[in-house]
Design an enzyme around this catalytic site. Sequence first.
Site, mmCIF file in Angstrom:
data_model
loop_
_atom_site.group_PDB
_atom_site.id
_atom_site.type_symbol
_atom_site.label_atom_id
_atom_site.label_comp_id
_atom_site.label_asym_id
_atom_site.label_seq_id
_atom_site.Cartn_x
_atom_site.Cartn_y
_atom_site.Cartn_z
ATOM 1 N N PHE A 163 0.873 -1.173 0.000
ATOM 2 C CA PHE A 163 0.000 0.000 0.000
ATOM 3 C C PHE A 163 0.906 1.218 0.000
ATOM 4 O O PHE A 163 1.713 1.408 0.913
ATOM 5 C CB PHE A 163 -0.893 0.059 1.244
ATOM 6 C CG PHE A 163 -1.677 1.351 1.357
ATOM 7 C CD1 PHE A 163 -3.016 1.390 1.009
ATOM 8 C CD2 PHE A 163 -1.071 2.530 1.794
ATOM 9 C CE1 PHE A 163 -3.741 2.582 1.093
ATOM 10 C CE2 PHE A 163 -1.786 3.728 1.881
ATOM 11 C CZ PHE A 163 -3.126 3.745 1.522
ATOM 12 N N GLU A 164 0.774 2.034 -1.017
ATOM 13 C CA GLU A 164 1.446 3.333 -1.002
ATOM 14 C C GLU A 164 0.704 4.265 -1.937
ATOM 15 O O GLU A 164 0.201 3.861 -2.981
ATOM 16 C CB GLU A 164 2.928 3.232 -1.378
ATOM 17 C CG GLU A 164 3.228 2.588 -2.704
ATOM 18 C CD GLU A 164 4.729 2.465 -2.968
ATOM 19 O OE1 GLU A 164 5.539 2.539 -2.025
ATOM 20 O OE2 GLU A 164 5.093 2.258 -4.149
#
Length: 405
Positions: free
Chosen positions: A291-292
Amino acid sequence: MPTPQNTRTLRFVLLTFFSLIILYKIYSSSYDTRHSNPDTSRIAIEQTEHTNGRPNLSSNVDSSAAVKDMATIPTNPLPGGRANATFVTLARNSDIWEIAKSIRHVEDRFNRKFNYDWVFLNDKPFDEEFKKVTSSLVSGKAKYGLIPLEHWSFPDHIDQKKAQKVREDMAAKGVIYGDSVSYRHMCRFESGFFFQHEHMKEYEYYWRVEPSIELYCDIDYDVFKFMKVNNKKYGFTLSLYEYIETIPTLWDSTKNFIKQHPEHIANDNAMKFLSDNNGEDYNRCHFWSNFEVGNLDFWRGQAYTDFFNKLDQDGGFFYERWGDAPVHSIGASLLLSKDELHFFDDIGYYHVPFTHCPTSEDDRTKLKCSCEPKKNFDWKGYSCTSRYFEMIGKQRPRGYEKQMD
């Protein structure tokens, strides 16, 4: 006619029978044997060894100090129009149903309100079924890209025999993905090339989504506009310690880069998140990059380009097993101001085996979160989130002590 003795016996049998039924119902409703918790003992052991001789930031705390919640959820509409942004997913055709689940989570919790595009990338051509299913699920425009061979192969300077010997040694030691060639290509691609793909060039911001993830909370504001309006360049939900066996010389390469390019190192950087002794050693903390949310112009800029090229030339993606998570984390922490980083506490998220669940009960209620608070990874001993809070000078959110080990 039954005797008193027979009547007592019958009552005893019936009482025992119904008691067993009640106990079974209670037991079966509170413990589901189909699911087991993932084994995180290895990370926990490594963290215990790493913190030996100094305070553990996750457990040695003053709970009375944590009296403020982080004001991370925008309460007013953000100014301006839509951001120039997209979701991006690296997937195989065989990932079709797992990525379909991920898309549903993202669309239901966020994107049905904002309709951002979605770029899918693969080192093999996507088949028609993958395109048909995924394009029917996304609310924005779906784009499908083939990764260029030069971005998913061994560069010319890599000694193939040396790289093979490393893979064999890692396999013998049981290092996760230690013998995988494709995993190394993936890490190198995510570290240095995904933002260069032709389908990504038109965008300024991205949100990385992988197969099999879950979003637990409603996201009612535009995350991309939040990043732009607040000058944030990199956002995360989870942070943890990297396996030392996979990156034994990564920090040596980083220190050489710092000496070669001091002009690229941000004045108010996040070195304190990465090191306990002002850069002499790496504490192995990194943002979990599955997740980014980030700024693509940062990755495409000269500073990060020089950093990646240095690492790529040193060969650690193949001579060791450098992951894109520590590479992205070190790059963002050193080349950006710490104020340009952002912890999305309000985005409930799961990627096996870790969960990020908003710490604040008020936030969980307001955002209709479905995550279990005690599974929140943030304040466990093998999370690096406490280090991040210390680095930016923020108090931990109210209620964090209830979610510790």
